[in-house]
Design a protein around this motif. Structure first.
Motif, PDB file in Angstrom:
ATOM      1  N   ARG A  41      34.430 -13.342  55.913  1.00 20.90           N
ATOM      2  CA  ARG A  41      33.298 -12.531  55.463  1.00 20.90           C
ATOM      3  C   ARG A  41      32.701 -11.833  56.681  1.00 20.90           C
ATOM      4  O   ARG A  41      32.874 -12.278  57.813  1.00 20.90           O
ATOM      5  N   ASN A 100      31.345  -9.202  51.649  1.00 26.41           N
ATOM      6  CA  ASN A 100      32.788  -9.284  51.484  1.00 26.41           C
ATOM      7  C   ASN A 100      33.403  -7.935  51.803  1.00 26.41           C
ATOM      8  O   ASN A 100      32.718  -6.914  51.823  1.00 26.41           O
ATOM      9  N   SER A 102      28.891 -22.241  48.682  1.00 26.19           N
ATOM     10  CA  SER A 102      27.891 -21.343  48.104  1.00 26.19           C
ATOM     11  C   SER A 102      28.392 -20.843  46.754  1.00 26.19           C
ATOM     12  O   SER A 102      29.513 -21.108  46.359  1.00 26.19           O
ATOM     13  N   HIS A 103      27.551 -20.120  46.078  1.00 25.34           N
ATOM     14  CA  HIS A 103      27.903 -19.576  44.758  1.00 25.34           C
ATOM     15  C   HIS A 103      28.348 -18.130  44.896  1.00 25.34           C
ATOM     16  O   HIS A 103      27.835 -17.235  44.241  1.00 25.34           O
ATOM     17  N   THR A 104      29.312 -17.913  45.786  1.00 30.51           N
ATOM     18  CA  THR A 104      29.832 -16.585  46.032  1.00 30.51           C
ATOM     19  C   THR A 104      31.330 -16.691  46.305  1.00 30.51           C
ATOM     20  O   THR A 104      31.891 -17.773  46.286  1.00 30.51           O
ATOM     21  N   ASP A 105      31.959 -15.580  46.575  1.00 31.38           N
ATOM     22  CA  ASP A 105      33.378 -15.555  46.906  1.00 31.38           C
ATOM     23  C   ASP A 105      33.565 -15.208  48.373  1.00 31.38           C
ATOM     24  O   ASP A 105      32.716 -14.563  48.984  1.00 31.38           O
TER      25      ASP A 105
END
Length: 102
Positions: free
Chosen positions: A70, A80, A93-96
């Motif tokens: 990232r 991203n 975390s609640h991401t990609d």
């Protein structure tokens, strides 16, 4: 954003140029990249700012592997890569996370 890959003649190394466009940088003055290739250090791998306002860095990575990464803008905002080869859910975390496939 863009990822440009160049493979060595023996196909063991992949040089990847990571680029954050001026638009994607959202006015940031500093951009770093953190990922599997630098133990997720948010300071070890800064991108160089170009005259056109974009930022880039070229890294030599092992071919045949996938690397999660990232960008960190001004030490505050994670982004991203819009041109990533794929995305994987981040474990913390609640991401990609972006992924480059070499």
């Amino acid at each position: 954003m863009a990822l440009k890959k160049t493979y060595s003649k023996d196909k063991k190394t992949c040089k990847v140029t990571f680029t954050v466009t001026q638009e994607a940088a959202h006015g940031a003055s500093d951009v770093t990249i953190a990922g599997d290739f630098n133990s997720w250090s948010s300071t070890e791998t800064p991108l160089t700012k170009k005259k056109d306002g974009s930022f880039s860095v070229t890294l030599a990575l092992d071919a045949g592997k996938e690397y999660q990464f990232r960008y960190l803008l001004d030490g505050k905002h994670w982004e991203n890569d819009w041109a990533a080869d794929k995305y994987i859910p981040a474990p913390f975390s609640h991401t990609d996370n972006s992924v480059v496939i070499c």
